[in-house]
Design a protein around this motif. Structure first.
Motif, PDB file in Angstrom:
ATOM      1  N   SER A  31       0.818  -1.221   0.000  1.00  0.00           N
ATOM      2  CA  SER A  31       0.000   0.000   0.000  1.00  0.00           C
ATOM      3  C   SER A  31       0.848   1.266   0.000  1.00  0.00           C
ATOM      4  O   SER A  31       0.556   2.236   0.692  1.00  0.00           O
ATOM      5  N   THR A  33       1.690   2.912  -2.962  1.00  0.00           N
ATOM      6  CA  THR A  33       1.246   3.777  -4.049  1.00  0.00           C
ATOM      7  C   THR A  33      -0.175   3.396  -4.479  1.00  0.00           C
ATOM      8  O   THR A  33      -0.626   2.269  -4.244  1.00  0.00           O
ATOM      9  N   LEU A  34      -0.838   4.330  -5.126  1.00  0.00           N
ATOM     10  CA  LEU A  34      -2.180   4.055  -5.630  1.00  0.00           C
ATOM     11  C   LEU A  34      -2.156   2.966  -6.689  1.00  0.00           C
ATOM     12  O   LEU A  34      -3.065   2.135  -6.759  1.00  0.00           O
ATOM     13  N   ASN A  35      -1.133   2.958  -7.518  1.00  0.00           N
ATOM     14  CA  ASN A  35      -1.035   1.940  -8.567  1.00  0.00           C
ATOM     15  C   ASN A  35      -1.019   0.532  -7.973  1.00  0.00           C
ATOM     16  O   ASN A  35      -1.736  -0.361  -8.426  1.00  0.00           O
ATOM     17  N   ILE A  38      -4.612  -0.296  -6.231  1.00  0.00           N
ATOM     18  CA  ILE A  38      -5.704  -0.587  -7.158  1.00  0.00           C
ATOM     19  C   ILE A  38      -5.416  -1.854  -7.956  1.00  0.00           C
ATOM     20  O   ILE A  38      -6.313  -2.666  -8.209  1.00  0.00           O
ATOM     21  N   THR A 142      -6.867   1.204  -0.866  1.00  0.00           N
ATOM     22  CA  THR A 142      -6.698   2.505  -1.518  1.00  0.00           C
ATOM     23  C   THR A 142      -6.607   3.632  -0.493  1.00  0.00           C
ATOM     24  O   THR A 142      -5.801   4.556  -0.653  1.00  0.00           O
ATOM     25  N   LEU A 146      -3.450   6.048  -0.242  1.00  0.00           N
ATOM     26  CA  LEU A 146      -3.596   7.503  -0.402  1.00  0.00           C
ATOM     27  C   LEU A 146      -2.851   8.249   0.700  1.00  0.00           C
ATOM     28  O   LEU A 146      -2.096   9.190   0.431  1.00  0.00           O
ATOM     29  N   GLN A 149       1.098   7.492   0.518  1.00  0.00           N
ATOM     30  CA  GLN A 149       1.754   8.135  -0.618  1.00  0.00           C
ATOM     31  C   GLN A 149       1.796   9.654  -0.437  1.00  0.00           C
ATOM     32  O   GLN A 149       2.813  10.296  -0.713  1.00  0.00           O
ATOM     33  N   LEU A 156       0.408  12.874  -5.011  1.00  0.00           N
ATOM     34  CA  LEU A 156      -0.489  11.786  -5.389  1.00  0.00           C
ATOM     35  C   LEU A 156      -0.336  11.571  -6.889  1.00  0.00           C
ATOM     36  O   LEU A 156      -0.474  12.507  -7.683  1.00  0.00           O
ATOM     37  N   PHE A 158      -0.857   8.587 -10.290  1.00  0.00           N
ATOM     38  CA  PHE A 158      -1.425   7.338 -10.786  1.00  0.00           C
ATOM     39  C   PHE A 158      -1.112   7.234 -12.266  1.00  0.00           C
ATOM     40  O   PHE A 158      -1.189   8.219 -13.006  1.00  0.00           O
TER      41      PHE A 158
END
Length: 215
Positions: A31, A33-35, A38, A142, A146, A149, A156, A158
Protein backbone atom coordinates in the motif's frame (compact mmCIF):
# COMPACT_ATOMS: atom_id res chain seq x y z
CA UNK A 1 -32.82 -6.13 1.02
CA UNK A 2 -30.92 -9.16 2.31
CA UNK A 3 -28.84 -9.23 -0.85
CA UNK A 4 -28.10 -5.52 -0.57
CA UNK A 5 -27.04 -5.92 3.07
CA UNK A 6 -24.85 -8.84 2.07
CA UNK A 7 -23.26 -6.85 -0.76
CA UNK A 8 -22.56 -3.75 1.36
CA UNK A 9 -21.35 -5.67 4.44
CA UNK A 10 -17.77 -5.65 3.15
CA UNK A 11 -17.61 -1.88 3.09
CA UNK A 12 -18.18 -1.06 6.77
CA UNK A 13 -19.88 -3.63 8.99
CA UNK A 14 -17.69 -6.58 7.96
CA UNK A 15 -14.87 -4.79 6.18
CA UNK A 16 -12.25 -7.50 5.55
CA UNK A 17 -9.30 -5.26 6.43
CA UNK A 18 -10.51 -2.92 9.17
CA UNK A 19 -13.35 -5.06 10.53
CA UNK A 20 -12.21 -8.67 10.18
CA UNK A 21 -8.44 -7.97 9.95
CA UNK A 22 -7.91 -10.35 7.04
CA UNK A 23 -5.33 -10.13 4.26
CA UNK A 24 -3.14 -7.72 6.21
CA UNK A 25 0.19 -9.00 4.85
CA UNK A 26 -0.45 -7.69 1.34
CA UNK A 27 -2.25 -4.60 2.62
CA UNK A 28 0.68 -3.42 4.73
CA UNK A 29 3.33 -4.41 2.20
CA UNK A 30 2.08 -3.00 -1.10
CA UNK A 31 0.00 0.00 0.00
CA UNK A 32 2.80 2.43 -0.84
CA UNK A 33 1.25 3.78 -4.05
CA UNK A 34 -2.18 4.06 -5.63
CA UNK A 35 -1.03 1.94 -8.57
CA UNK A 36 -0.10 -0.98 -6.31
CA UNK A 37 -3.29 -0.67 -4.24
CA UNK A 38 -5.70 -0.59 -7.16
CA UNK A 39 -3.80 -3.26 -9.08
CA UNK A 40 -3.85 -5.67 -6.14
CA UNK A 41 -7.47 -4.78 -5.41
CA UNK A 42 -8.61 -5.62 -8.94
CA UNK A 43 -6.70 -8.92 -8.84
CA UNK A 44 -8.31 -9.89 -5.52
CA UNK A 45 -11.79 -8.93 -6.77
CA UNK A 46 -11.36 -11.10 -9.87
CA UNK A 47 -10.16 -14.14 -7.91
CA UNK A 48 -12.72 -13.67 -5.12
CA UNK A 49 -15.73 -13.40 -7.43
CA UNK A 50 -14.66 -16.28 -9.69
CA UNK A 51 -13.74 -18.59 -6.81
CA UNK A 52 -17.02 -17.88 -5.03
CA UNK A 53 -18.99 -18.64 -8.21
CA UNK A 54 -17.12 -21.88 -8.96
CA UNK A 55 -17.25 -23.15 -5.38
CA UNK A 56 -20.94 -22.29 -5.09
CA UNK A 57 -21.66 -24.15 -8.33
CA UNK A 58 -19.76 -27.24 -7.13
CA UNK A 59 -20.72 -27.12 -3.44
CA UNK A 60 -23.18 -30.02 -3.64
CA UNK A 61 -20.70 -32.42 -5.24
CA UNK A 62 -17.57 -31.55 -3.25
CA UNK A 63 -17.12 -34.09 -0.39
CA UNK A 64 -16.92 -32.41 3.00
CA UNK A 65 -13.76 -34.34 3.86
CA UNK A 66 -11.71 -32.69 1.08
CA UNK A 67 -13.50 -29.38 0.59
CA UNK A 68 -10.60 -27.20 1.86
CA UNK A 69 -8.01 -28.80 -0.48
CA UNK A 70 -10.49 -28.43 -3.36
CA UNK A 71 -10.98 -24.74 -2.51
CA UNK A 72 -7.22 -24.20 -2.49
CA UNK A 73 -6.79 -25.90 -5.88
CA UNK A 74 -9.55 -23.74 -7.40
CA UNK A 75 -8.15 -20.54 -5.91
CA UNK A 76 -4.57 -21.40 -6.90
CA UNK A 77 -5.66 -22.04 -10.50
CA UNK A 78 -7.47 -18.70 -10.69
CA UNK A 79 -4.52 -16.86 -9.13
CA UNK A 80 -2.18 -18.41 -11.70
CA UNK A 81 -4.42 -17.24 -14.53
CA UNK A 82 -4.64 -13.71 -13.09
CA UNK A 83 -0.87 -13.63 -12.54
CA UNK A 84 -0.21 -14.64 -16.16
CA UNK A 85 -2.59 -11.95 -17.44
CA UNK A 86 -0.95 -9.25 -15.32
CA UNK A 87 2.51 -10.42 -16.42
CA UNK A 88 1.47 -10.29 -20.06
CA UNK A 89 -0.48 -7.03 -20.17
CA UNK A 90 0.79 -4.98 -17.18
CA UNK A 91 4.46 -5.95 -16.64
CA UNK A 92 5.24 -2.86 -14.54
CA UNK A 93 2.41 -3.71 -12.14
CA UNK A 94 3.57 -7.33 -12.09
CA UNK A 95 7.07 -6.22 -11.06
CA UNK A 96 5.70 -3.88 -8.37
CA UNK A 97 3.43 -6.48 -6.78
CA UNK A 98 6.00 -9.26 -7.03
CA UNK A 99 5.42 -12.31 -4.86
CA UNK A 100 2.29 -10.81 -3.31
CA UNK A 101 0.27 -11.85 -6.37
CA UNK A 102 0.99 -15.49 -5.57
CA UNK A 103 0.10 -14.89 -1.92
CA UNK A 104 -3.50 -14.24 -3.01
CA UNK A 105 -3.80 -18.04 -2.87
CA UNK A 106 -3.47 -17.98 0.91
CA UNK A 107 -5.32 -14.71 1.40
CA UNK A 108 -7.69 -15.36 4.31
CA UNK A 109 -10.43 -13.27 2.70
CA UNK A 110 -10.78 -15.57 -0.30
CA UNK A 111 -10.60 -18.89 1.53
CA UNK A 112 -12.77 -17.50 4.32
CA UNK A 113 -15.58 -16.41 1.99
CA UNK A 114 -15.42 -19.75 0.20
CA UNK A 115 -15.95 -21.63 3.45
CA UNK A 116 -18.29 -19.19 5.20
CA UNK A 117 -20.51 -18.11 2.30
CA UNK A 118 -20.01 -19.70 -1.13
CA UNK A 119 -20.21 -23.19 0.34
CA UNK A 120 -23.70 -22.45 1.68
CA UNK A 121 -25.32 -20.13 -0.88
CA UNK A 122 -26.29 -19.90 -4.53
CA UNK A 123 -24.16 -18.67 -7.40
CA UNK A 124 -25.64 -15.18 -7.70
CA UNK A 125 -25.50 -14.46 -3.98
CA UNK A 126 -21.95 -15.80 -3.81
CA UNK A 127 -20.89 -13.56 -6.69
CA UNK A 128 -22.41 -10.55 -4.90
CA UNK A 129 -20.63 -11.49 -1.69
CA UNK A 130 -17.30 -11.82 -3.49
CA UNK A 131 -17.77 -8.51 -5.28
CA UNK A 132 -18.77 -6.69 -2.08
CA UNK A 133 -15.88 -8.09 -0.06
CA UNK A 134 -13.45 -7.44 -2.91
CA UNK A 135 -14.57 -3.83 -3.25
CA UNK A 136 -14.31 -3.40 0.53
CA UNK A 137 -10.75 -4.76 0.43
CA UNK A 138 -9.84 -2.50 -2.50
CA UNK A 139 -11.34 0.59 -0.84
CA UNK A 140 -9.41 -0.12 2.37
CA UNK A 141 -6.17 -0.69 0.49
CA UNK A 142 -6.70 2.51 -1.52
CA UNK A 143 -7.36 4.59 1.61
CA UNK A 144 -4.12 3.39 3.21
CA UNK A 145 -2.18 3.98 -0.03
CA UNK A 146 -3.60 7.50 -0.40
CA UNK A 147 -2.45 8.50 3.07
CA UNK A 148 0.95 6.81 2.85
CA UNK A 149 1.75 8.13 -0.62
CA UNK A 150 0.62 11.66 0.21
CA UNK A 151 2.43 11.95 3.56
CA UNK A 152 5.46 9.94 2.47
CA UNK A 153 6.16 11.61 -0.88
CA UNK A 154 4.06 14.78 -0.76
CA UNK A 155 2.35 13.88 -4.01
CA UNK A 156 -0.49 11.79 -5.39
CA UNK A 157 0.16 10.04 -8.67
CA UNK A 158 -1.43 7.34 -10.79
CA UNK A 159 -0.39 5.83 -14.11
CA UNK A 160 -1.94 3.49 -16.64
CA UNK A 161 -0.67 0.01 -15.70
CA UNK A 162 -0.87 -1.13 -19.34
CA UNK A 163 1.05 1.74 -20.96
CA UNK A 164 2.81 3.34 -17.96
CA UNK A 165 1.40 6.67 -19.12
CA UNK A 166 0.99 9.07 -16.18
CA UNK A 167 -2.69 9.91 -15.66
CA UNK A 168 -2.11 12.44 -12.90
CA UNK A 169 0.73 13.56 -10.67
CA UNK A 170 -0.17 16.25 -8.14
CA UNK A 171 2.35 17.69 -5.68
CA UNK A 172 0.30 18.63 -2.60
CA UNK A 173 2.85 18.84 0.21
CA UNK A 174 5.84 21.11 -0.56
CA UNK A 175 9.16 19.38 -1.15
CA UNK A 176 11.06 19.04 2.10
CA UNK A 177 7.93 18.69 4.24
CA UNK A 178 7.20 15.05 3.49
CA UNK A 179 7.27 12.40 6.21
CA UNK A 180 9.38 9.53 4.79
CA UNK A 181 8.33 7.36 7.74
CA UNK A 182 5.05 6.66 5.95
CA UNK A 183 6.82 4.92 3.07
CA UNK A 184 8.18 2.33 5.51
CA UNK A 185 6.56 -0.60 7.32
CA UNK A 186 6.21 1.53 10.45
CA UNK A 187 4.14 4.05 8.51
CA UNK A 188 1.96 1.26 7.19
CA UNK A 189 1.20 0.01 10.72
CA UNK A 190 0.47 3.53 11.99
CA UNK A 191 -1.89 4.29 9.10
CA UNK A 192 -3.70 0.98 9.45
CA UNK A 193 -4.07 1.35 13.22
CA UNK A 194 -5.57 4.86 12.97
CA UNK A 195 -8.06 3.89 10.24
CA UNK A 196 -9.04 0.66 12.03
CA UNK A 197 -9.62 2.60 15.27
CA UNK A 198 -11.75 5.16 13.43
CA UNK A 199 -13.94 2.49 11.83
CA UNK A 200 -14.27 0.63 15.13
CA UNK A 201 -15.38 3.82 16.87
CA UNK A 202 -17.93 4.46 14.11
CA UNK A 203 -19.36 0.93 14.34
CA UNK A 204 -19.52 1.10 18.15
CA UNK A 205 -21.33 4.43 18.03
CA UNK A 206 -23.76 3.06 15.47
CA UNK A 207 -24.43 -0.03 17.60
CA UNK A 208 -25.06 2.08 20.69
CA UNK A 209 -27.48 4.26 18.76
CA UNK A 210 -29.36 1.16 17.53
CA UNK A 211 -29.63 -0.15 21.12
CA UNK A 212 -31.06 3.16 22.33
CA UNK A 213 -33.60 3.22 19.53
CA UNK A 214 -34.60 -0.38 20.32
CA UNK A 215 -35.24 0.50 23.95
Amino acid sequence: MNRMKNFTAGFLRENPVFGLYLGLCSVLAISTTLNNAIGMGVAVIAVLVMSNVIISALRKIIPDEIRIPVYIVIIATLVTIVEMLIHAYAPSLYSALGAFINLIVVNCIILGRAEAFANKNGIFDSALDGLGMGLGYTASLTCIALIRQLLGTGALSFSNPFTNEIIFNIQIIPVGYEIPLFTTATGAFITFALLAAALSAYNNKKAEKAKKEAK
